[in-house]
Design a protein around this motif. Structure first.
Motif, PDB file in Angstrom:
ATOM      1  N   ASP A   1       6.190  14.908  -6.732  1.00  0.00           N
ATOM      2  CA  ASP A   1       5.537  16.208  -6.583  1.00  0.00           C
ATOM      3  C   ASP A   1       4.475  16.154  -5.496  1.00  0.00           C
ATOM      4  OD1 ASP A   1       7.053  17.154  -8.728  1.00  0.00           O
ATOM      5  OD2 ASP A   1       5.507  16.624 -10.187  1.00  0.00           O
ATOM      6  N   ASN A   2       4.079  14.956  -5.104  1.00  0.00           N
ATOM      7  CA  ASN A   2       3.001  14.757  -4.129  1.00  0.00           C
ATOM      8  C   ASN A   2       3.516  14.056  -2.880  1.00  0.00           C
ATOM      9  OD1 ASN A   2       1.039  15.678  -6.065  1.00  0.00           O
ATOM     10  ND2 ASN A   2       1.269  13.699  -7.063  1.00  0.00           N
ATOM     11  N   ILE A   3       2.737  14.159  -1.802  1.00  0.00           N
ATOM     12  CA  ILE A   3       3.011  13.418  -0.584  1.00  0.00           C
ATOM     13  C   ILE A   3       2.008  12.274  -0.520  1.00  0.00           C
ATOM     14  CG2 ILE A   3       3.002  13.465   1.937  1.00  0.00           C
ATOM     15  CD1 ILE A   3       3.825  16.393   1.775  1.00  0.00           C
ATOM     16  N   TYR A   4       2.517  11.061  -0.377  1.00  0.00           N
ATOM     17  CA  TYR A   4       1.660   9.879  -0.321  1.00  0.00           C
ATOM     18  C   TYR A   4       1.657   9.284   1.078  1.00  0.00           C
ATOM     19  CZ  TYR A   4       1.291  10.098  -5.331  1.00  0.00           C
ATOM     20  OH  TYR A   4       1.010  10.509  -6.614  1.00  0.00           O
ATOM     21  N   ARG A   5       0.532   8.669   1.426  1.00  0.00           N
ATOM     22  CA  ARG A   5       0.384   7.990   2.715  1.00  0.00           C
ATOM     23  C   ARG A   5       0.800   6.525   2.563  1.00  0.00           C
ATOM     24  NH1 ARG A   5      -5.275   7.616   3.762  1.00  0.00           N
ATOM     25  NH2 ARG A   5      -5.353   7.442   1.513  1.00  0.00           N
ATOM     26  N   LEU A   6       1.014   5.879   3.677  1.00  0.00           N
ATOM     27  CA  LEU A   6       1.361   4.455   3.689  1.00  0.00           C
ATOM     28  C   LEU A   6       0.348   3.656   2.871  1.00  0.00           C
ATOM     29  CD1 LEU A   6       2.624   2.373   6.632  1.00  0.00           C
ATOM     30  CD2 LEU A   6       0.665   1.579   5.368  1.00  0.00           C
ATOM     31  N   GLU A   7      -0.923   3.967   3.045  1.00  0.00           N
ATOM     32  CA  GLU A   7      -1.984   3.237   2.341  1.00  0.00           C
ATOM     33  C   GLU A   7      -1.884   3.396   0.825  1.00  0.00           C
ATOM     34  OE1 GLU A   7      -3.187   4.166   6.474  1.00  0.00           O
ATOM     35  OE2 GLU A   7      -2.516   5.456   4.829  1.00  0.00           O
ATOM     36  N   ASP A   8      -1.424   4.561   0.365  1.00  0.00           N
ATOM     37  CA  ASP A   8      -1.262   4.795  -1.074  1.00  0.00           C
ATOM     38  C   ASP A   8      -0.156   3.906  -1.645  1.00  0.00           C
ATOM     39  OD1 ASP A   8      -3.185   6.915  -0.994  1.00  0.00           O
ATOM     40  OD2 ASP A   8      -1.608   8.296  -0.342  1.00  0.00           O
ATOM     41  N   TYR A   9       0.963   3.860  -0.935  1.00  0.00           N
ATOM     42  CA  TYR A   9       2.062   3.003  -1.381  1.00  0.00           C
ATOM     43  C   TYR A   9       1.643   1.532  -1.345  1.00  0.00           C
ATOM     44  CZ  TYR A   9       5.327   6.921  -1.350  1.00  0.00           C
ATOM     45  OH  TYR A   9       5.966   8.110  -1.618  1.00  0.00           O
ATOM     46  N   GLN A  10       0.960   1.133  -0.282  1.00  0.00           N
ATOM     47  CA  GLN A  10       0.535  -0.257  -0.169  1.00  0.00           C
ATOM     48  C   GLN A  10      -0.443  -0.616  -1.293  1.00  0.00           C
ATOM     49  OE1 GLN A  10       1.860  -2.561   2.283  1.00  0.00           O
ATOM     50  NE2 GLN A  10       1.104  -3.778   0.580  1.00  0.00           N
ATOM     51  N   ALA A  11      -1.344   0.290  -1.620  1.00  0.00           N
ATOM     52  CA  ALA A  11      -2.308   0.043  -2.703  1.00  0.00           C
ATOM     53  C   ALA A  11      -1.595  -0.157  -4.038  1.00  0.00           C
ATOM     54  CB  ALA A  11      -3.310   1.185  -2.796  1.00  0.00           C
ATOM     55  N   SER A  12      -0.500   0.558  -4.250  1.00  0.00           N
ATOM     56  CA  SER A  12       0.242   0.389  -5.506  1.00  0.00           C
ATOM     57  C   SER A  12       0.928  -0.974  -5.575  1.00  0.00           C
ATOM     58  CB  SER A  12       1.272   1.506  -5.691  1.00  0.00           C
ATOM     59  OG  SER A  12       2.410   1.310  -4.883  1.00  0.00           O
ATOM     60  N   LEU A  13       1.093  -1.617  -4.411  1.00  0.00           N
ATOM     61  CA  LEU A  13       1.721  -2.936  -4.336  1.00  0.00           C
ATOM     62  C   LEU A  13       0.696  -4.051  -4.140  1.00  0.00           C
ATOM     63  CD1 LEU A  13       4.669  -2.026  -1.944  1.00  0.00           C
ATOM     64  CD2 LEU A  13       4.828  -2.455  -4.410  1.00  0.00           C
ATOM     65  N   SER A  14      -0.573  -3.767  -4.380  1.00  0.00           N
ATOM     66  CA  SER A  14      -1.651  -4.706  -4.037  1.00  0.00           C
ATOM     67  C   SER A  14      -1.523  -6.074  -4.702  1.00  0.00           C
ATOM     68  CB  SER A  14      -3.010  -4.096  -4.364  1.00  0.00           C
ATOM     69  OG  SER A  14      -3.122  -3.877  -5.757  1.00  0.00           O
ATOM     70  N   SER A  15      -0.890  -6.134  -5.860  1.00  0.00           N
ATOM     71  CA  SER A  15      -0.762  -7.428  -6.538  1.00  0.00           C
ATOM     72  C   SER A  15       0.523  -8.160  -6.161  1.00  0.00           C
ATOM     73  CB  SER A  15      -0.825  -7.229  -8.052  1.00  0.00           C
ATOM     74  OG  SER A  15       0.297  -6.476  -8.475  1.00  0.00           O
ATOM     75  N   THR A  16       1.209  -7.669  -5.115  1.00  0.00           N
ATOM     76  CA  THR A  16       2.473  -8.279  -4.687  1.00  0.00           C
ATOM     77  C   THR A  16       2.359  -8.748  -3.237  1.00  0.00           C
ATOM     78  OG1 THR A  16       3.489  -6.296  -3.755  1.00  0.00           O
ATOM     79  CG2 THR A  16       3.690  -6.603  -6.146  1.00  0.00           C
TER      80      THR A  16
END
Length: 72
Positions: free
Chosen positions: A46-61
């Protein structure tokens, strides 16, 4: 909204599963499909995410988001 997320460092199904779970944790995401061979994730949200948002969700990887493209 559909976004195509280009990734790197994916090498196995476990990697794809972790990306899927991480992206599904973002608010409004309803579907994530990861193509392991091309290292591309298709995200429906429902939302538009930026590259930084996706990267933050992967921060522990160790996975890296290289590019995000919004498809109308």
């Amino acid at each position: 909204m559909k976004q195509i997320v280009a990734l790197s460092n994916l090498s196995c199904q476990h990697c794809a599963d972790r990306v899927t779970k991480s992206f599904q944790s973002l608010e409004g995401v309803t579907k994530v499909v990861v193509d392991l061979s091309s290292e591309i994730a298709e995200v429906i949200s429902d939302n538009i995410y930026r590259l930084e948002d996706y990267q933050a969700s992967l921060s522990s990887t160790r996975y890296v988001v290289k590019q995000v493209q919004t498809v109308e």
